[in-house]
Design an enzyme around this catalytic site. Structure first.
Site, PDB file in Angstrom:
ATOM      1  N   THR A  23       0.937  -1.225   0.205  1.00  0.00           N
ATOM      2  CA  THR A  23       0.005  -0.048   0.014  1.00  0.00           C
ATOM      3  C   THR A  23       0.779   1.328  -0.007  1.00  0.00           C
ATOM      4  OG1 THR A  23      -1.700  -1.166   1.095  1.00  0.00           O
ATOM      5  CG2 THR A  23      -1.693   1.316   1.655  1.00  0.00           C
TER       6      THR A  23
ATOM      7  N   GLY B  38      -4.842  -5.451   7.036  1.00  0.00           N
ATOM      8  CA  GLY B  38      -6.227  -4.533   7.277  1.00  0.00           C
ATOM      9  C   GLY B  38      -7.070  -4.779   8.240  1.00  0.00           C
TER      10      GLY B  38
ATOM     11  N   GLY C 127      -0.589  -2.678   6.183  1.00  0.00           N
ATOM     12  CA  GLY C 127      -0.380  -3.816   6.871  1.00  0.00           C
ATOM     13  C   GLY C 127      -1.830  -4.852   6.651  1.00  0.00           C
TER      14      GLY C 127
ATOM     15  N   ARG D  59     -13.660  -7.921  -1.011  1.00  0.00           N
ATOM     16  CA  ARG D  59     -13.120  -7.651   0.394  1.00  0.00           C
ATOM     17  C   ARG D  59     -12.555  -6.048   0.308  1.00  0.00           C
ATOM     18  NH1 ARG D  59      -8.083  -5.727   2.002  1.00  0.00           N
ATOM     19  NH2 ARG D  59      -7.400  -6.393   4.064  1.00  0.00           N
TER      20      ARG D  59
ATOM     21  N   GLY E 120     -10.396  -3.372   2.740  1.00  0.00           N
ATOM     22  CA  GLY E 120      -9.438  -3.280   3.837  1.00  0.00           C
ATOM     23  C   GLY E 120      -9.749  -2.247   4.441  1.00  0.00           C
ATOM     24  N   ASP E 121      -8.706  -1.898   5.293  1.00  0.00           N
ATOM     25  CA  ASP E 121      -8.335  -0.606   6.021  1.00  0.00           C
ATOM     26  C   ASP E 121      -8.321   0.590   5.378  1.00  0.00           C
ATOM     27  OD1 ASP E 121      -6.034  -1.706   5.865  1.00  0.00           O
ATOM     28  OD2 ASP E 121      -5.164  -0.148   7.142  1.00  0.00           O
TER      29      ASP E 121
HETATM   30  N1  ASP Z   1      -3.571  -2.422   4.441  1.00  0.00           N
HETATM   31  C1  ASP Z   1      -4.024  -3.186   3.137  1.00  0.00           C
HETATM   32  C2  ASP Z   1      -5.085  -3.638   3.300  1.00  0.00           C
HETATM   33  O1  ASP Z   1      -5.306  -4.607   4.168  1.00  0.00           O
HETATM   34  C3  ASP Z   1      -2.668  -3.921   2.660  1.00  0.00           C
HETATM   35  C4  ASP Z   1      -1.514  -3.115   2.833  1.00  0.00           C
HETATM   36  O2  ASP Z   1      -1.189  -2.323   3.285  1.00  0.00           O
HETATM   37  O3  ASP Z   1      -0.475  -3.564   1.942  1.00  0.00           O
HETATM   38  O4  ASP Z   1      -5.847  -3.912   2.335  1.00  0.00           O
END
Ligand code: ASP
Length: 326
Positions: A190, A244, A242, A218, A220-221
């Site tokens: 990300t 998520g 990270g 899905r 994510g965060d």
């Molecule tokens: N946080 C992101 C997610 O879970 C993934 C990432 O940070 O690479 O979608």
């Protein structure tokens, strides 16, 4: 005579203290920007010198895109948008071009942005045709009455506001495709940016393709305000990367801001507690970048590496990848 000497020494002392104060103020950066390109298992032994150079160059481009705006007196919002744009256009990062694939072999991207001066925020989730998801998130914030749009509706909204729309093949990269075929899980990458501008305003933004082989649909965060992104002039600006699901359950970005704001701990203490203790104890991999109004910043992660860089008006700048770089 002694009275005059006394007065003179008092005057001198006052002068010295006012100089010190000025020094402190001058040491405080007028602007600052911090960016990340994802945290995860990033080890020097697995990285070729060419790949390392390519990552550092692109991080530097993104950093400079943001710095140029801040130096000219532009807003932190424009700076984080510009920095993210550069990383979205690069196939190196898991955002925009180079986004990871879902279990169905498609790209579904998430992005969000927040203005710390007024708590306005915008986000898109599961978009698949807008070339720069961060611009779509910003358009949601500035041109819609909502905070988040998802899927087709978000892509259509982006198109109706003149944002560049591309065929889904634009996002394809061989590297991510191979990673998908190997059924790799938990691959991060990300991108994020946080900034403080000369007017003292904070902003944060995050953009991602999500996690490799994630289920269709899905989210994510990264597009969740408070989980992956948060900015509040009374606290700090945060962008996360990270696993998520952990960042959502712990509302990480808001948690760090709230800790600072309500308990008075420093940004560093708040970030350390949330990332290195709370999240780590739960097995939540990842990290954050954050900056506060005084220009203090952190790049805190509990993985072996995080692509990261910072620059401020006091002349400090670094581009780092591995944990051992700290
Ligand atoms: N946080 C992101 C997610 O879970 C993934 C990432 O940070 O690479 O979608």
């Amino acid at each position: 005579m002694t009275k005059i000497l006394k007065l003179l020494s008092l005057f001198l002392l006052a002068l010295i203290f006012s100089c010190c104060e000025n020094n402190i103020i001058n040491d405080n950066p007028k602007w600052a920007i911090v960016i990340h390109g994802g945290a995860g298992t990033i080890l020097k032994k697995n990285m070729s010198p060419e790949a390392e150079k390519a990552y550092k160059e692109k991080l530097s481009d993104a950093l400079n895109a943001g710095c140029n705006i801040l130096e000219d007196g532009g807003t932190s919002l424009d700076a984080v948008t510009a920095a993210i744009n550069v990383m979205e256009d690069s196939p190196l990062f898991n955002a925009g071009k180079g986004a990871v694939f879902t279990a169905e072999g498609k790209n579904e991207m998430d992005a969000s942005i927040m203005d710390g001066s007024n708590l306005m925020a915008g986000a898109v989730a599961g978009v698949s045709t807008v070339k720069n998801p961060i611009l779509a998130a910003r358009a949601v914030m500035e041109k819609s009455p909502h905070v988040m749009l998802a899927g087709e509706g978000a892509d259509e909204f982006a198109k109706s506001h003149g944002l560049e729309i591309v065929d889904s093949s634009y996002f394809f990269t061989q590297r991510r495709w191979e990673s998908y075929k190997r059924a790799n899980k938990n691959k991060y990458g990300t991108v994020g940016a946080v900034a403080l501008d000369k007017d003292g305003n904070l902003a944060a933004a995050t953009s991602t393709g999500g996690m490799t082989n994630k289920m269709k649909g899905r989210i994510g965060d990264s597009p969740i305000i408070g989980a992956g992104t948060y900015a509040d002039n009374k606290g700090c600006a945060v962008s996360a990367t990270g696993h998520g699901e952990y960042f959502m359950r712990n509302v990480v970005a808001y948690d760090i801001n709230a800790l600072m704001k309500y308990s008075g701990v420093s940004l560093k203490e708040a970030a350390n507690y949330v990332i290195m203790k709370k999240l780590k104890d739960q097995g939540g991999d990842g990290g954050i970048i954050a900056v506060d109004r005084a220009g203090n910043f952190v790049m805190t992660f509990n993985t072996t590496g995080m692509y990261r860089a910072y620059k401020n008006s006091a002349g400090f700048s670094e581009i780092l990848i591995y944990k051992s770089d700290n």
